[in-house]
Write a protein that holds these residues in place. Structure first.
Motif, mmCIF file in Angstrom:
data_model
loop_
_atom_site.group_PDB
_atom_site.id
_atom_site.type_symbol
_atom_site.label_atom_id
_atom_site.label_comp_id
_atom_site.label_asym_id
_atom_site.label_seq_id
_atom_site.Cartn_x
_atom_site.Cartn_y
_atom_site.Cartn_z
ATOM 1 N N LEU A 1 -6.974 -30.120 10.918
ATOM 2 C CA LEU A 1 -8.474 -31.240 10.912
ATOM 3 C C LEU A 1 -8.776 -32.035 11.961
ATOM 4 O O LEU A 1 -9.922 -31.998 12.090
ATOM 5 C CB LEU A 1 -7.681 -32.569 9.495
ATOM 6 C CG LEU A 1 -9.524 -33.043 9.052
ATOM 7 C CD1 LEU A 1 -10.070 -32.371 8.336
ATOM 8 C CD2 LEU A 1 -9.241 -34.822 7.913
ATOM 9 N N GLN A 2 -7.355 -32.174 12.483
ATOM 10 C CA GLN A 2 -8.120 -33.041 13.591
ATOM 11 C C GLN A 2 -8.493 -32.254 14.675
ATOM 12 O O GLN A 2 -9.710 -32.347 15.689
ATOM 13 C CB GLN A 2 -6.944 -33.581 14.005
ATOM 14 C CG GLN A 2 -6.233 -35.185 13.619
ATOM 15 C CD GLN A 2 -6.959 -36.325 12.560
ATOM 16 O OE1 GLN A 2 -8.182 -36.553 13.675
ATOM 17 N NE2 GLN A 2 -7.218 -36.125 11.545
ATOM 18 N N GLU A 3 -7.403 -31.081 14.251
ATOM 19 C CA GLU A 3 -8.328 -29.740 16.014
ATOM 20 C C GLU A 3 -9.476 -29.358 15.795
ATOM 21 O O GLU A 3 -9.826 -28.993 16.510
ATOM 22 C CB GLU A 3 -7.449 -28.386 15.293
ATOM 23 C CG GLU A 3 -6.350 -29.114 16.287
ATOM 24 C CD GLU A 3 -5.398 -27.525 16.238
ATOM 25 O OE1 GLU A 3 -5.621 -26.262 16.081
ATOM 26 O OE2 GLU A 3 -3.903 -28.015 16.107
ATOM 27 N N ALA B 1 -12.339 -29.626 18.653
ATOM 28 C CA ALA B 1 -13.013 -28.120 18.804
ATOM 29 C C ALA B 1 -14.278 -28.569 18.235
ATOM 30 O O ALA B 1 -14.617 -28.605 20.172
ATOM 31 C CB ALA B 1 -12.786 -27.322 17.788
ATOM 32 N N VAL B 2 -14.733 -29.688 18.151
ATOM 33 C CA VAL B 2 -16.558 -30.049 17.674
ATOM 34 C C VAL B 2 -17.115 -30.341 19.233
ATOM 35 O O VAL B 2 -17.488 -30.826 20.011
ATOM 36 C CB VAL B 2 -16.316 -30.733 16.493
ATOM 37 C CG1 VAL B 2 -17.989 -31.284 17.061
ATOM 38 C CG2 VAL B 2 -16.346 -30.408 15.689
ATOM 39 N N ARG B 3 -15.474 -31.770 19.872
ATOM 40 C CA ARG B 3 -15.599 -32.575 20.614
ATOM 41 C C ARG B 3 -15.684 -31.730 22.190
ATOM 42 O O ARG B 3 -16.230 -31.612 22.723
ATOM 43 C CB ARG B 3 -14.315 -33.341 20.949
ATOM 44 C CG ARG B 3 -14.188 -34.785 20.159
ATOM 45 C CD ARG B 3 -13.781 -35.813 20.620
ATOM 46 N NE ARG B 3 -13.564 -35.883 22.295
ATOM 47 C CZ ARG B 3 -12.609 -36.350 22.591
ATOM 48 N NH1 ARG B 3 -11.793 -35.931 21.959
ATOM 49 N NH2 ARG B 3 -12.452 -36.559 23.942
ATOM 50 N N LEU C 1 -11.872 -29.326 30.558
ATOM 51 C CA LEU C 1 -12.396 -29.830 29.218
ATOM 52 C C LEU C 1 -11.378 -31.124 28.878
ATOM 53 O O LEU C 1 -9.958 -30.938 29.559
ATOM 54 C CB LEU C 1 -12.377 -28.955 28.266
ATOM 55 C CG LEU C 1 -13.337 -27.696 28.291
ATOM 56 C CD1 LEU C 1 -13.267 -27.456 27.026
ATOM 57 C CD2 LEU C 1 -14.579 -28.525 28.655
ATOM 58 N N ASP C 2 -11.861 -31.836 28.466
ATOM 59 C CA ASP C 2 -10.955 -32.943 27.663
ATOM 60 C C ASP C 2 -10.574 -33.223 26.818
ATOM 61 O O ASP C 2 -11.580 -32.754 26.126
ATOM 62 C CB ASP C 2 -11.204 -34.426 28.534
ATOM 63 C CG ASP C 2 -11.134 -35.893 27.773
ATOM 64 O OD1 ASP C 2 -9.656 -35.808 27.680
ATOM 65 O OD2 ASP C 2 -12.049 -36.585 27.672
ATOM 66 N N PHE C 3 -9.286 -32.777 26.445
ATOM 67 C CA PHE C 3 -9.268 -32.880 24.811
ATOM 68 C C PHE C 3 -7.597 -33.401 24.479
ATOM 69 O O PHE C 3 -6.741 -33.358 25.609
ATOM 70 C CB PHE C 3 -9.355 -31.304 24.535
ATOM 71 C CG PHE C 3 -8.042 -30.693 25.200
ATOM 72 C CD1 PHE C 3 -9.015 -29.704 26.257
ATOM 73 C CD2 PHE C 3 -7.331 -29.622 23.773
ATOM 74 C CE1 PHE C 3 -8.124 -28.749 26.517
ATOM 75 C CE2 PHE C 3 -7.025 -28.816 24.897
ATOM 76 C CZ PHE C 3 -6.957 -28.424 26.024
ATOM 77 N N LYS C 4 -7.876 -33.531 23.449
ATOM 78 C CA LYS C 4 -6.418 -34.252 22.587
ATOM 79 C C LYS C 4 -5.718 -33.029 21.891
ATOM 80 O O LYS C 4 -6.212 -32.278 21.179
ATOM 81 C CB LYS C 4 -6.058 -35.206 22.311
ATOM 82 C CG LYS C 4 -5.024 -35.901 21.796
ATOM 83 C CD LYS C 4 -5.695 -37.567 21.079
ATOM 84 C CE LYS C 4 -4.139 -37.709 19.725
ATOM 85 N NZ LYS C 4 -3.026 -38.182 20.481
ATOM 86 N N ARG D 1 -3.341 -23.424 25.348
ATOM 87 C CA ARG D 1 -4.466 -24.392 26.042
ATOM 88 C C ARG D 1 -4.724 -25.277 27.140
ATOM 89 O O ARG D 1 -5.034 -25.238 28.219
ATOM 90 C CB ARG D 1 -5.852 -24.734 25.106
ATOM 91 C CG ARG D 1 -6.431 -23.783 23.887
ATOM 92 C CD ARG D 1 -6.919 -24.252 23.371
ATOM 93 N NE ARG D 1 -6.869 -25.484 22.130
ATOM 94 C CZ ARG D 1 -6.967 -25.926 21.108
ATOM 95 N NH1 ARG D 1 -8.068 -26.051 20.767
ATOM 96 N NH2 ARG D 1 -6.225 -26.451 20.566
ATOM 97 N N ARG D 2 -3.948 -26.448 27.081
ATOM 98 C CA ARG D 2 -3.378 -27.306 27.593
ATOM 99 C C ARG D 2 -2.157 -26.395 28.879
ATOM 100 O O ARG D 2 -2.100 -27.330 30.223
ATOM 101 C CB ARG D 2 -3.221 -28.375 27.319
ATOM 102 C CG ARG D 2 -2.480 -29.272 28.314
ATOM 103 C CD ARG D 2 -2.132 -31.048 27.119
ATOM 104 N NE ARG D 2 -1.215 -30.535 26.448
ATOM 105 C CZ ARG D 2 -0.549 -31.285 25.645
ATOM 106 N NH1 ARG D 2 -0.788 -32.200 25.401
ATOM 107 N NH2 ARG D 2 1.339 -30.316 24.661
ATOM 108 N N ASP D 3 -1.131 -26.131 28.341
ATOM 109 C CA ASP D 3 -0.038 -25.820 28.870
ATOM 110 C C ASP D 3 0.533 -24.090 29.588
ATOM 111 O O ASP D 3 1.245 -24.298 29.845
ATOM 112 C CB ASP D 3 1.287 -26.033 27.704
ATOM 113 C CG ASP D 3 0.881 -27.045 26.837
ATOM 114 O OD1 ASP D 3 0.700 -28.767 27.410
ATOM 115 O OD2 ASP D 3 1.380 -27.129 25.331
#
Lengths: 236, 392, 171, 344
Positions: free
Chosen positions: B288-290, B294-296, B268-271, B256-258
């Motif tokens: 869990l973090q993903e 995704a909610v963010r 989008l701004d995501f980590k 998604r980023r690379d």
């Protein structure tokens, strides 16, 4: 074969606005301008592999390289060592032969979406009907390269990549059973998806899809109209 | 325990060699045993058969036998038109079917040289992320089940239902939306959907906190997952392991980023979350973090949803010009890619489907050597595969 | 007394049948399960003898632990489903002779030693016997009169345990 | 007036019949109560399940009955390769071992089937019999999953019988008797720092033993986090995998009946059993069963709470927990208890 190789159609995004009513007119053959990043990647590849490279192309921003069959394994090593392509995406085969139409033209078109009758070879061409191709990527440099090579039609054999990419194991087993391509150096080539006693190579074009034999393709009927495209209501 | 294998799927014959018979063992060693996990087994999410050779409860060797669900989509795709194929590929990874459609439709659009309008792209992104939440959320619960905790699994199903309701209300299909059209989407979002989506996202976030409380902080869960099934990052990549499984091994790579820009992700701004351990726990934690990420992303997308049409102008009968394209996306289970070869007809000449679970599972023989039977389940659970995604 | 005698003979018959089952069975697991019958019979006999504590020790040690370990070991190493014929051999008759001989010797000894002795479990003598069978009395005996043998046996068992661990270690 | 005394002086045969009937009834009833309260209601609430809350209208009261009817209707299947006699006997042995525990649990000053001199010891001895049934079931099923499940059950039993016994020894030392009735009596008569109003429930002095007992009982009952023998996600259902219908119901009843029995034992040994302060004599006989039931449900709640919350340990981790922690703690508990007992 290169003369009949259709190159990537040049279709810039701006043309999306044009209402294209007849899609067959789109296939404009034109020499594409290679993306500089892709060109640079190819230079690295060629520098390392040398004369193993047969042809290359830029297919929608992805470098496609066709290598000589005896350079197939070396290509993997080069990709892994010199291009930092540490990630194996897939290995698969392709059969360029047009599918035979067993029922003949009168018996209805059984191989439904009509494919051309002549053998063409896609991007970077091919010497024969069977090709093996693979895609490897770099998780650090974020680039990828598709590597193709030709294999002989009867008794196709090519070197295995298992020693370079261990994940090639299953992909090569799949390719072996689907296309009949043997991978020399593979630890134990055996069926993956199909039962052990299965005969034939299902993804070859001359392997008939039984469902289509039994019930021929009815053709395009009842095309759903697109939103905003209410010019041609009714049957086609 | 003879080595006679009934005709069927091939199992590595090396597994069966030198099995101790029913003779008395003079030594204290016990004979190896062959155990078939599957094709019908609750831990395999379908019909995967895992033949393991056991010494006591320790796995000596394992051989996954796949193909019980092989539906030959690559062959079938050669006999279908482009719009029909989305119906097939919906069923590859049936938990995140919307996300399966995206790369294929995207590839066809690239070949045709059309681009979906921004609103369609954003809605596609929202639905892709919702499928991701639905898929991974189920994992977050089911992972508890794999290690023996029943309760989180039900929570997973409960809250996933809310997301599925969202997908259903937007697309009409809970599992197989078939909502993408080449050039856009079938419909716009229904009225009131965005507000509904926001409340659901809140619930999902709360659910993630619950999982963190019940599982991540639990000593037994940690004892069962930490240090179990460690995938070294480099080896994982060479096996083609992708998605959260690879990111949990410390490889910071997210398409998604690379990857080549697709959908609305560049805006989008995501980590991208990674974990250095590479074990089952890390895979759980990263997922869990993903889910939270995704909610963010969904909330960002809802905030910035552009107006406009949802369908580009496309011909009524779709014929795709000659060409080849490789499209790949970051799907809930990992890298999903299609290599589409077109010869200018209404259907593709060849579609190579690169599904994430296939490669993720191919590392199992290496990964399972020397672990205990319960760890087999933990590892399989933490790799999180969908059978349709392996067998295609 | 009649009731006790009836129970005794019923239990004895069950134990004998179980014991024959142990040696006659073609299947190791069955043999072990027959052994459970014998052990349970023995425990019941202890109860008839008013030795309640010993009876439950018999149950927890022999059935709850020893037989379980037997079964565990059998199933771990070889668990033949159905009849396993490996257990039979051609020394049946010598074995029968030996066992009859042993039974004769043991029986004669027992009759010689306790044949005339009647166990009274009613009245004052019975009360006394019941007291002897209780756990408290046993504990008193072990930790007073028999404390040295008890400790010696403990050390012996501990040594056996350590020895078993050493033998079983795989390095 | 012979017809009046008839009601009071019941012959030993009648007593035996009544006692037998009671014991026979208590297991299914106890299993039903626990199954209903905890498996269906508590678990349904914890897990947001809709199904068990629906049948029959009010709070899904019919669900368990429906489940029972379903089990009775199922075909009785025996695997072709199975050892039929052993296969058929195994569930009975499991249930019988559960029945036997109830013989010694007192529910009032006079309400006990048989107050054995070695009651506690007896209860633990017969409860260990169920593993024979489990091993038989696992082996006779001719199924590798079942066999592994049975082997795990046996290994687990060997590891957990010890902490269980050691935990109980603390209580026995403090009460000075192995009779359960005697243990209840010791708790009633005891005093806390001279204050005897509440008696001395041993949970106060033996709280280490209480937790040891609960943990070991959890393992004995093969409940999460020690449910490896059934481990539905790996061994599908372990030794029960080939059982259907009525035979499976037997295992089910055995499982919950044993939970009921162990909760009753824990309540008797640590929470004062049937006794409540200030109630004696006939009133205690009347209220005893109810009081014991309330205490028992409290203990069972703890057990099932853990069961529905925790993940499962691995077999080797279980052994490590048993041998490295529980047994040393149990031994220490005994030593401390004995020293205090002698010193005070």
């Amino acid at each position: 074969m290169a003369d009949e190789t259709p190159d990537t159609p040049d279709t810039p995004d701006a043309s999306a606005d044009d209402a294209v009513t007849d899609a067959s007119a789109v296939a404009v053959e034109e020499v594409p301008a290679i993306d500089p990043a892709v060109a640079a990647l190819f230079e690295r590849f060629e520098a390392a592999l040398g004369d193993g490279v047969v042809d290359h192309a830029d297919s929608f921003g992805t470098l496609v390289v066709r290598v000589k069959p005896d350079a197939w394994k070396r290509a993997a090593e080069v990709a892994r060592a010199d291009l930092d392509c540490d990630y194996l995406s897939f290995i698969s085969g392709i059969d360029w032969m047009p599918a035979p139409k067993p029922a003949g033209d009168e018996g209805g078109d059984t191989s439904a979406p009509v494919q051309p009758d002549t053998m063409t070879f896609g991007v970077t061409g091919s010497d024969g009907r069977l090709q093996v191709f693979a895609h490897v990527q770099s998780t650090t440099r974020h680039w990828g390269v598709t590597i193709k090579t030709d294999v002989a039609d009867p008794a196709p054999t090519v070197d295995s990549w298992v020693s370079v990419y261990p994940g090639a194991d299953w992909h090569e087993r799949e390719c072996w059973e689907m296309y009949g391509v043997d991978f020399s150096g593979h630890p134990k080539i055996r069926h993956l998806y199909l039962p052990g006693e299965f005969e034939g190579n299902p993804l070859r074009k001359d392997f008939a899809l039984l469902a289509r034999e039994v019930k021929p393709w009815p053709g395009l009927v009842d095309v759903e109209p697109m939103p905003g495209d209410d010019t041609e209501e009714g049957d086609s | 325990m003879t080595s006679t294998e009934t005709p069927g799927f091939e199992v590595d014959p090396a597994l069966y060699s030198n099995l101790a018979g029913s003779q008395v063992n003079v030594e204290l060693d016990t004979g190896d045993m062959i155990l078939n996990l599957g094709p019908q087994h609750p831990a395999t999410h379908g019909t995967l058969r895992l033949v393991v050779r056991l010494d006591g409860e320790r796995v000596v060797a394992a051989d996954p036998v796949i193909g019980y669900m092989h539906r030959g989509y690559e062959k079938l795709s050669e006999f279908r038109t482009y719009p029909q194929i989305t119906t097939l590929i919906n069923r590859i990874d049936w938990l995140s079917s919307f996300a399966n459609e995206v790369p294929f439709v995207h590839g066809a659009e690239q070949l045709m040289g059309i681009e979906a309008p921004p609103r369609a792209q954003w809605i596609r992104t929202i639905l892709t992320e919702l499928s991701r939440i639905a898929t991974i959320y189920l994992f977050l619960g089911e992972m508890g089940l794999q290690v023996g905790a029943l309760t989180p699994a039900f929570w997973g199903f409960r809250d996933r239902e809310l997301v599925l309701n969202l997908i259903e209300s937007a697309t009409g299909g809970r599992f197989h939306p078939n909502f993408n059209r080449i050039g856009g989407l079938k419909d716009d979002l229904p009225w009131g959907w965005i507000a509904e989506c926001r409340t659901t996202m809140d619930k999902i976030l709360r659910g993630c906190d619950d999982f963190e409380d019940v599982l991540v902080g639990n000593e037994i869960f940690e004892a069962r997952t930490r240090g179990i099934g460690i995938i070294p990052g480099e080896l994982g990549a060479a096996y083609g392991v992708s998605g959260a499984n690879l990111r949990a091994s410390g490889i910071d790579w997210d398409l998604r980023r690379d990857g080549k820009p697709y959908l609305a992700y560049p805006e989008l701004d995501f980590k991208v979350w990674t974990h250095s351990d590479g074990d089952s726990f890390a895979r759980y934690w990263v997922r869990l973090q993903e889910t939270r990420e995704a909610v963010r992303m969904v909330i960002q997308l809802l905030d910035g949803l552009p107006a406009g049409p949802i369908m580009a102008k496309v011909p009524r009968i779709i014929k795709v010009p000659e060409g080849e394209v490789w499209v790949e996306t970051e799907n809930p289970l990992g890298q999903m890619g299609y290599y589409i070869v077109s010869k200018g007809a209404t259907g593709p000449f060849r579609v190579k489907i690169r599904s994430a679970s296939f490669s993720n599972v191919s590392i199992l023989p290496w990964l399972l050597r020397g672990v205990y039977v319960p760890d087999v389940i933990t590892i399989m659970g933490s790799l999180y595969f969908i059978l349709g995604d392996i067998d295609r | 007394m009649i009731v006790q005698n009836i129970f005794f003979w019923v239990l004895a018959l069950a134990m004998v049948l179980g014991a024959i089952g142990v040696v006659r069975s073609q299947n190791v697991v069955h043999a072990a399960l027959y052994l459970v019958v014998v052990m349970a019979g023995a425990a019941a006999q202890y109860i008839l003898l008013a030795a309640e504590f010993v009876a439950w020790v018999q149950v927890i040690i022999y059935i709850g632990a020893v037989i379980i370990l037997f079964l565990f070991g059998i199933m771990l190493t070889r668990a033949p489903m159905g009849g396993d014929t490996k257990l039979d051999n051609d020394q049946r008759w010598p074995a029968a002779v030996v066992s009859v001989f042993l039974a004769g010797v043991l029986g004669a000894l027992l009759i010689d030693a306790f044949g005339k002795k009647e166990i009274v479990i009613s009245g004052a003598k019975g009360e006394q016997l019941l007291q002897v069978g209780k756990a408290g009395h046993l504990a008193d005996s072990i930790f007073t009169a028999y404390v040295v043998p008890f400790e010696v046996v403990s050390i012996l068992l501990l040594a056996a345990l350590v020895g078993a661990v050493v033998i079983a270690r795989r390095d | 007036m012979p017809h009046m005394t008839l009601a009071l002086e019941i012959g030993w045969g009648t007593t035996l019949a009544i006692k037998t009937l009671l014991v026979l009834a208590i297991i299914p009833v106890g299993a039903l109560i626990l199954g209903y309260t905890f498996l269906l209601k508590m678990m349904s609430h914890m897990q947001s399940r809709l199904g068990p809350m629906d049948p029959g209208g009010f709070h899904g009261w019919f669900q368990l009955v429906g489940d029972g009817i379903k089990f009775l209707q199922k075909e009785d299947i025996m695997p072709a390769e199975s050892d039929r006699r052993v296969f058929a006997m195994a569930p009975a042995i499991v249930v019988i071992s559960t029945f036997l525990i109830f013989l010694v649990v007192p529910t009032g000053p006079r309400l006990v089937v048989k107050d054995l001199d070695v009651g506690v010891f007896y209860a633990l001895a017969v409860s260990s019999l169920s593993v024979v049934g489990v091993l038989m079931a696992g082996w006779a099923s001719a199924n590798k999953f079942a066999l592994i499940g049975a082997l795990r059950a046996a290994a687990q039993l060997i590891a957990y019988e010890l902490p269980l016994l050691l935990a109980v020894v603390g209580v026995v030392i403090q009460a000075g008797t192995m009779s359960l009735q005697g243990i209840v009596g010791a708790q009633v008569d005891g005093s806390i720092f001279g204050f005897s109003g509440l008696g001395n429930p041993f949970i106060l002095t033996q709280f280490v033993g209480f937790f040891l007992f609960l943990i070991a009982a959890q393992a004995e009952l093969t409940q999460t986090p020690f449910d490896m023998p059934v481990a539905e996600s790996e061994l599908v259902a372990g030794y029960m995998v080939e059982y259907t219908g009525f035979r499976f119901l037997f295992f089910f009843i055995g499982e919950f009946g044993t939970a009921f029995a162990f909760a009753a034992l824990a309540a008797t040994m640590y929470l004062g059993g049937w006794a409540i302060p200030g109630v004696t004599g006939g009133m205690a006989d009347l209220l005893g069963p109810l009081v014991l039931f309330v205490k028992l449900m409290g203990v069972a709640f703890l057990m099932f709470w853990v069961r529905f919350t925790y993940p499962r340990l691995r077999e080797d981790q279980l052994q490590a927990v048993a041998w490295k922690y529980l047994i040393p703690i149990g031994l220490l508990n005994i030593i401390v208890t004995a020293i205090i007992k002698v010193a005070v």
